[in-house]
Design an enzyme around this catalytic site. Sequence first.
Site, short mmCIF file in Angstrom:
data_model
loop_
_atom_site.label_atom_id
_atom_site.label_comp_id
_atom_site.label_asym_id
_atom_site.label_seq_id
_atom_site.Cartn_x
_atom_site.Cartn_y
_atom_site.Cartn_z
CB THR A 289 63.80 73.55 73.54
OG1 THR A 289 63.20 74.18 72.42
CG2 THR A 289 65.31 73.71 73.44
NE ARG B 231 61.48 78.22 63.73
CZ ARG B 231 61.68 77.93 65.00
NH1 ARG B 231 62.31 76.80 65.31
NH2 ARG B 231 61.28 78.74 65.97
CB VAL B 232 67.37 78.26 61.74
CG1 VAL B 232 68.31 78.31 62.94
CG2 VAL B 232 67.87 77.24 60.72
N GLY B 233 65.36 78.38 64.49
CA GLY B 233 64.94 79.22 65.61
C GLY B 233 66.11 79.70 66.44
CG ASP B 234 65.50 80.12 70.68
OD1 ASP B 234 64.69 79.35 70.13
OD2 ASP B 234 65.75 80.09 71.89
CB THR C 84 62.48 75.94 76.38
OG1 THR C 84 61.37 75.25 75.82
CG2 THR C 84 62.16 76.30 77.83
N GLY C 85 61.02 77.93 74.06
CA GLY C 85 59.81 78.67 73.74
C GLY C 85 59.73 78.99 72.27
N GLY D 11 60.96 80.47 69.42
CA GLY D 11 62.32 80.94 69.16
C GLY D 11 62.42 82.28 68.48
#
Length: 302
Positions: free
Chosen positions: A168, A196-199, A218-219, A221
Amino acid sequence: MTRHALILHGGAGARPERDYDREVDNMRAVVEAMKIRLEAGASALDIAVEATVMLEDSGLYVAGRGASPNLAGAYELDASLMDGATRKAGAVAALQGFRNPVRAARAVMDRTPHVMLAGEGAALFAHDQGLELIGDEAAWFTHAGKGEDNHPPGTSPDVLAGALSHGTVGCCVLDSAGRLAAATSTAGVFGKMPGRVGDTPIPGAGSWADGHVAVSGTGQGEYFIRTVACAQVSWRVAAGATLDEATRAVIAEIGSMGGDGGLIALDRDGRIAHPFNSQGMKRAWLTTDGEIGVEVFDQARA
């Protein structure tokens, strides 16, 4: 007048066996360019967007031009930003076909009553706003399924659940007027399932800015969502923790759940923090004294 400061990151997926000289040079160049802009009086929000655009365009990180495809071979990009002075936020999720997701997120914030647009709706809006399209994806994107920490197309969801590799970019800014802002952009975890949707596009999870702090994550999510990682930093600072204490506590909580990653954060006094529990995290900063630093692992490269 407040002395300005900035911190940015290029992802927490760094590995000791890799050479990151290009990323180091790029991050330093971005900070140097933004230092000039801040000295000229640019706002924190404008700088957060401009710095993130430069990182997206570099092709060196898993965001923008450096995006990796999902399991279906499509490039779905996410971004968010937040203006600490007004608490306004904008975000896009699973956006396809546009060069700079963070610009689309800014347009959502400035030109709609909403905070987030996703998928086809986000793309239609970005097109209506005249944002720059990507023509030939094969020629534009630098990752085609073989990037850093990547899983090849076809990797099963079961494997992905145990190895959510990621990357990220993000930026946190304090301007000379004392305003804070944060922006974050990503293509998400490598080999992710379609949709898929992360943070990253979720204010509070992947980015946050208010009157206390600006934070970008960053990581993995999923863990940042479950801990509301970036907003939690602010809550801890408001309750009396130092910025360093707050960010380290959040990363420790993520680690205790089995997740990894890092945070960059900046408070209203210009103090910075950048803890991580992964092997490395690409990051660079500008202090209130005008000093520029760059790190990937633990050794400073100022």
